[in-house]
Design a protein around this motif. Structure first.
Motif, PDB file in Angstrom:
ATOM      1  N   ALA A  67       0.933  -1.022  -0.006  1.00 59.80           N
ATOM      2  CA  ALA A  67       0.076  -0.042  -0.013  1.00 59.80           C
ATOM      3  C   ALA A  67       0.726   1.150   0.050  1.00 59.80           C
ATOM      4  CB  ALA A  67      -0.940  -0.046   1.316  1.00 59.80           C
ATOM      5  N   ASP A  68       2.033   1.281   0.689  1.00 61.15           N
ATOM      6  CA  ASP A  68       2.938   2.326   0.646  1.00 61.15           C
ATOM      7  C   ASP A  68       3.818   2.562  -0.465  1.00 61.15           C
ATOM      8  OD1 ASP A  68       4.561   0.239   1.420  1.00 61.15           O
ATOM      9  OD2 ASP A  68       5.472   1.144   2.989  1.00 61.15           O
ATOM     10  N   MET A  69       3.735   1.461  -1.538  1.00 58.94           N
ATOM     11  CA  MET A  69       4.754   1.916  -2.533  1.00 58.94           C
ATOM     12  C   MET A  69       4.092   2.444  -3.632  1.00 58.94           C
ATOM     13  SD  MET A  69       6.185  -1.200  -4.971  1.00 58.94           S
ATOM     14  CE  MET A  69       7.278  -1.970  -3.561  1.00 58.94           C
ATOM     15  N   LYS A  70       4.702   3.473  -4.083  1.00 58.27           N
ATOM     16  CA  LYS A  70       4.441   4.480  -5.021  1.00 58.27           C
ATOM     17  C   LYS A  70       4.217   4.079  -6.221  1.00 58.27           C
ATOM     18  CE  LYS A  70       5.507   9.235  -6.969  1.00 58.27           C
ATOM     19  NZ  LYS A  70       6.663  10.198  -7.054  1.00 58.27           N
ATOM     20  N   ARG A  71       3.371   4.478  -7.043  1.00 62.11           N
ATOM     21  CA  ARG A  71       2.999   3.978  -8.519  1.00 62.11           C
ATOM     22  C   ARG A  71       3.029   5.249  -9.422  1.00 62.11           C
ATOM     23  NH1 ARG A  71      -0.317  -0.391 -10.673  1.00 62.11           N
ATOM     24  NH2 ARG A  71      -1.135  -0.480  -8.463  1.00 62.11           N
TER      25      ARG A  71
END
Length: 295
Positions: A234-238
Motif C-alpha cells: 500500500a505504501d509503494m508509490k505507483r
C-alpha cells in the motif's frame, strides 16, 4: 568423463520421412517450433565440418533435459541426447545434457531462418518470416533470460543478450504488452544488454509469454506463475500517466541542446529532458525524422 546416454532414445527412421514432414520442420508459425527456434538461436551452436558435415548442438544443465527431449520429438531427423559431468569455473561437477543434430537438411533450414554458423551472439535477429511472436520470445528468455523475484521481493522478467536486434525486439514487444518503455544500452563490464521489466509490467509480460501448457522450461513456467501472487504494498508509490516523447519534441530538444531551457519550452522536467537528450545523443533512442513538427 566420457559422454554417455543412460537411456538412449529411439532414432527416427530417415526412410520414413515424407516431403510434407520436411517442409513443415521449423514452420515458425507453429508455437512449438517458434519457441524451439528462439531457444536454439540463443543457446545453440551451429558448427560446420569438412565437406557437407557439421552439427547443431545445445548443451544445458541436466535439470532441463526435458526440453531437449521435446526438441528431439519435434525434429524428423536422427538426433541424440548425451550427458556428461565436468569441472567448470562455477562447479567441480557440472552435470549437463547435450542435444546433437547433424542432418544437412535440418541445418540448412535453421541457417536460412537465421542461425549463423560459428559465433553468433551479436548477429542473431528475430526471424524475417512470419512467426509466433510470444512463443519465439519465450524461447529466447528461457535460454538467455530470467524470471522471478528480486532480492527486494519484486517481480521481474529480464533478458541478457549481445544482439542489438534481439534486445530492441524485447523492448518493443514488452511495450506492446505492458505499455512500459524500456531502452537498450550495453553495460560497461562485458558490453552486453540487460533489459528488465519489474512489478506489474513483469507480471503482465510473464502471463503473456508463459501461458498454460506452453512449451517451456518447467522451472521458469513455475516462476512465471508465481509472479501472479505478488501484490503491490500500500505504501509503494505507483508512477502513472508518463508522457511518451513525440518526434517533434525530440527535434526541439536536439535543437535547443540544453535540458534546463528545453524543460521550460516543452513543459517537462529538467531531469526528463536531460535523460532524453543523453539517450538521443548516445543512440539509445533513434533520432527523429526530418518531418515537420506536429502535435
Amino acid at each position: 568423463m566420457a559422454e554417455h546416454d543412460p537411456n538412449p532414445p529411439a532414432l527416427f527412421d530417415l526412410s520414413a520421412l515424407t516431403p510434407e514432414s520436411q517442409v513443415s520442420f521449423m514452420d515458425l508459425e507453429d508455437p512449438d517450433y517458434a519457441y524451439m527456434f528462439g531457444f536454439l538461436q540463443a543457446d545453440g551452436h551451429l558448427a560446420a565440418g569438412p565437406g557437407l558435415k557439421g552439427r547443431l548442438t545445445v548443451e544445458i544443465n541436466v535439470r532441463d533435459i526435458a526440453v531437449l527431449r521435446e526438441f528431439q520429438r519435434l525434429t524428423p531427423y536422427n538426433s541424440s541426447i548425451t550427458e556428461r559431468t565436468r569441472t567448470t569455473n562455477f562447479s567441480a561437477s557440472h552435470h549437463s545434457a547435450t542435444w546433437t543434430l547433424c542432418a544437412l537438411e535440418a541445418r540448412t533450414r535453421l541457417n536460412e531462418l537465421g542461425i549463423p554458423y560459428g559465433r553468433k551472439s551479436r548477429k542473431i535477429t528475430p526471424p524475417r518470416v512470419e512467426f509466433s511472436r510470444r512463443d519465439y520470445l519465450r524461447g529466447v528468455i528461457d535460454a538467455d533470460g530470467s524470471v522471478g523475484f528480486t532480492s527486494a521481493g519484486l517481480p521481474f522478467i529480464s533478458l541478457t543478450t549481445a544482439s542489438t536486434a534481439i534486445g530492441a525486439y524485447f523492448c518493443v514487444y514488452g511495450r506492446k504488452v505492458t505499455g512500459v518503455q524500456r531502452y537498450i544500452g550495453r553495460n560497461k563490464r562485458d558490453n552486453i544488454y540487460n533489459v528488465m521489466f519489474q512489478k506489474e509490467a513483469a507480471m503482465q509480460l510473464a502471463a503473456d509469454l508463459y501461458y498454460p501448457d506452453c512449451l517451456s522450461l518447467k522451472r521458469k513456467q513455475l516462476a512465471a506463475s508465481a509472479l501472479a501472487t505478488w501484490e503491490r504494498p500500500a505504501d509503494m508509490k505507483r508512477v502513472v500517466g508518463r508522457r511518451a516523447w513525440k518526434p517533434w519534441e525530440d527535434t526541439a530538444l536536439l535543437q535547443i541542446g540544453n535540458a534546463e531551457a528545453a524543460a521550460a519550452e516543452l513543459n517537462r522536467t529538467e531531469n526528463s529532458c536531460a535523460l532524453r537528450l543523453w539517450r538521443l545523443r548516445t543512440g539509445q533512442v533513434a533520432a527523429p525524422s526530418e518531418a515537420p513538427p506536429g502535435r
